[in-house]
Design an enzyme around this catalytic site. Structure first.
Site, PDB file in Angstrom:
ATOM      1  N   LYS A 114       0.827  -1.211   0.000  1.00 22.38           N
ATOM      2  CA  LYS A 114       0.000   0.000   0.000  1.00 22.38           C
ATOM      3  C   LYS A 114       0.860   1.259   0.000  1.00 22.38           C
ATOM      4  O   LYS A 114       0.578   2.215  -0.717  1.00 22.38           O
ATOM      5  CB  LYS A 114      -0.943   0.017   1.214  1.00 22.38           C
ATOM      6  CG  LYS A 114      -2.137  -0.901   1.040  1.00 22.38           C
ATOM      7  CD  LYS A 114      -3.178  -0.690   2.151  1.00 22.38           C
ATOM      8  CE  LYS A 114      -4.355  -1.639   1.984  1.00 22.38           C
ATOM      9  NZ  LYS A 114      -5.259  -1.607   3.145  1.00 22.38           N
ATOM     10  N   LYS A 197      -8.769 -10.715  -7.190  1.00 22.14           N
ATOM     11  CA  LYS A 197      -9.757 -10.908  -6.128  1.00 22.14           C
ATOM     12  C   LYS A 197     -10.903  -9.906  -6.296  1.00 22.14           C
ATOM     13  O   LYS A 197     -10.662  -8.730  -6.540  1.00 22.14           O
ATOM     14  CB  LYS A 197      -9.043 -10.671  -4.776  1.00 22.14           C
ATOM     15  CG  LYS A 197      -9.877 -10.994  -3.553  1.00 22.14           C
ATOM     16  CD  LYS A 197      -9.129 -10.595  -2.274  1.00 22.14           C
ATOM     17  CE  LYS A 197      -9.666  -9.266  -1.744  1.00 22.14           C
ATOM     18  NZ  LYS A 197      -9.552  -9.082  -0.300  1.00 22.14           N
ATOM     19  N   LYS A 200     -14.203  -4.632  -2.733  1.00 24.96           N
ATOM     20  CA  LYS A 200     -14.972  -3.395  -2.606  1.00 24.96           C
ATOM     21  C   LYS A 200     -14.241  -2.255  -3.282  1.00 24.96           C
ATOM     22  O   LYS A 200     -14.851  -1.305  -3.745  1.00 24.96           O
ATOM     23  CB  LYS A 200     -15.119  -3.015  -1.125  1.00 24.96           C
ATOM     24  CG  LYS A 200     -16.037  -3.901  -0.321  1.00 24.96           C
ATOM     25  CD  LYS A 200     -16.317  -3.215   1.022  1.00 24.96           C
ATOM     26  CE  LYS A 200     -15.982  -4.085   2.214  1.00 24.96           C
ATOM     27  NZ  LYS A 200     -14.581  -4.091   2.622  1.00 24.96           N
TER      28      LYS A 200
END
Ligand code: ADP
Ligand code: NA
Length: 330
Positions: A114, A197, A200
């Site tokens: 990240k 994957k 959201k």
């Protein structure tokens, strides 16, 4: 004898959960509620590590909680609460941060990924200490098991290390939790990019099935899912990721075995198979969506349920925190 403890949580990072959250987390949580004394949290403090509009965050948090309940988490049986309602999470995270190595935290692959994506100026210290807050989430409840996706396994390992370190430094305080890693067959991929994957936070939502979407819209997305040119309904992750993913969704939602679904659609085209799956999806999520919308139509009642559950979580969390304060000399 009291039941073993279970803790799990999910971020309120979108208006709706996606069906990967449902199949990979909520369905398992629902099944585990009976055998475990379960704590299920909507982790809004964690959500602050990403940019958020305050009013939207509050609304997403409530919507996430409503979807937990709609999916079958029973607030009268399990403890279903919002992380920020229980102050002990942030307090214990601070104390655990003082026994976490800087290098140790820096080795967390999720942080490395990240922070590389965000760049160093947009990477907060909160993102760096995220796994320490997660350790606090788990350890506060003297948790025995933590159901997680494999991307969270390293964080649970850190949690175990911190529990053992604290216990050996200050005396027995925390139960050392065990991760329960979700099965590979419970992993759902994006319908348009069946090697990524379903998430959201996917860049495009063309391949994401949302729990709160109009069922007709979800059915359309199923019909448009990426497949291959072979034309046979057969599970083969490597060569047929699209069809394999649809088979996994079909099996998870019906409780059937993949070979039995392959048999049913042998010699028929993808169109038939997709129509069948669209029906399964609509049947499963139609009622879940309706129930969630019902709950959201009465925010005062939902808030009352969440407050009562937070009070129950508080009791357990405060007892652990009091013992920690005592041990470290506060
Ligand atoms: P998201 O990427 O949708 O924000 P998270 O990574 O926050 O989801 O995961 C929340 C929970 O949902 C975890 O228990 C995770 O294992 C499960 N989960 C998320 N996406 C999937 C998926 N595509 N397939 C199976 N489980 C998933
Ligand atoms: Na509850």
């Amino acid at each position: 004898m009291s039941k073993p403890r279970l803790y799990s949580g999910m971020q309120p990072s979108a208006d709706s959960l996606q069906i990967g959250n449902y199949i990979g987390a909520l369905m398992q949580w629902r099944d585990l509620q009976e055998a475990y004394d379960a704590f299920f949290s909507v982790v809004d403090l964690h959500a602050l590590t990403q940019p958020n509009d305050p009013a939207e965050l509050r609304e997403k948090t409530r919507r996430t909680a409503a979807q937990y309940i709609a999916a079958g988490i029973e607030p009268a049986r399990s403890t279903l609460y919002v992380q920020s309602h229980v102050r002990a999470h942030a307090e214990l995270a601070w104390i655990l941060s003082t026994i976490t190595g800087f290098g140790e935290a820096g080795r967390m692959t999720q942080f490395k990924d990240k922070s590389q994506r965000y760049g160093s100026d947009a990477t907060s210290v909160g993102l760096f200490t995220y796994p320490v807050l997660m350790a606090a989430d788990i350890l506060l409840y003297q948790t025995d098991i933590v159901p997680v996706g494999d991307d969270q396994k390293q964080h649970v390992e850190l949690t175990r290390d911190l529990a053992e370190r604290f216990n050996s430094r200050y005396g027995q305080t925390f139960r050392v939790p065990m991760p329960v890693i979700q099965q590979e067959t419970a992993r759902i991929y994006d319908l348009q990019v069946p090697t990524a994957k379903m998430s959201k936070s996917a860049e495009s939502d063309a391949g994401v099935l949302w729990l709160l979407d109009d069922p007709a819209k979800s059915a359309k997305k199923v019909m448009r899912a990426v497949t291959d040119s072979e034309g046979s309904v057969r599970y083969d992750r490597e060569n047929k990721p699209g069809v394999s993913n649809l088979l996994v969704i079909y099996a998870a939602l019906t409780g059937r075995q993949i070979p039995s679904i392959e048999d049913e659609y042998a010699g028929r085209g993808y169109g038939d198979f997709k129509k069948g799956l669209a029906e399964v999806v609509v049947n499963e999520f139609g009622p879940v969506r309706e129930r969630a919308l019902e709950l959201l139509a009465d925010p005062a009642e939902l808030d009352r349920v969440l407050a009562a559950n937070a009070a129950r979580a508080d009791e357990v969390a405060d007892a652990t925190l009091a013992s920690v304060y005592d041990k470290v000399g506060l």
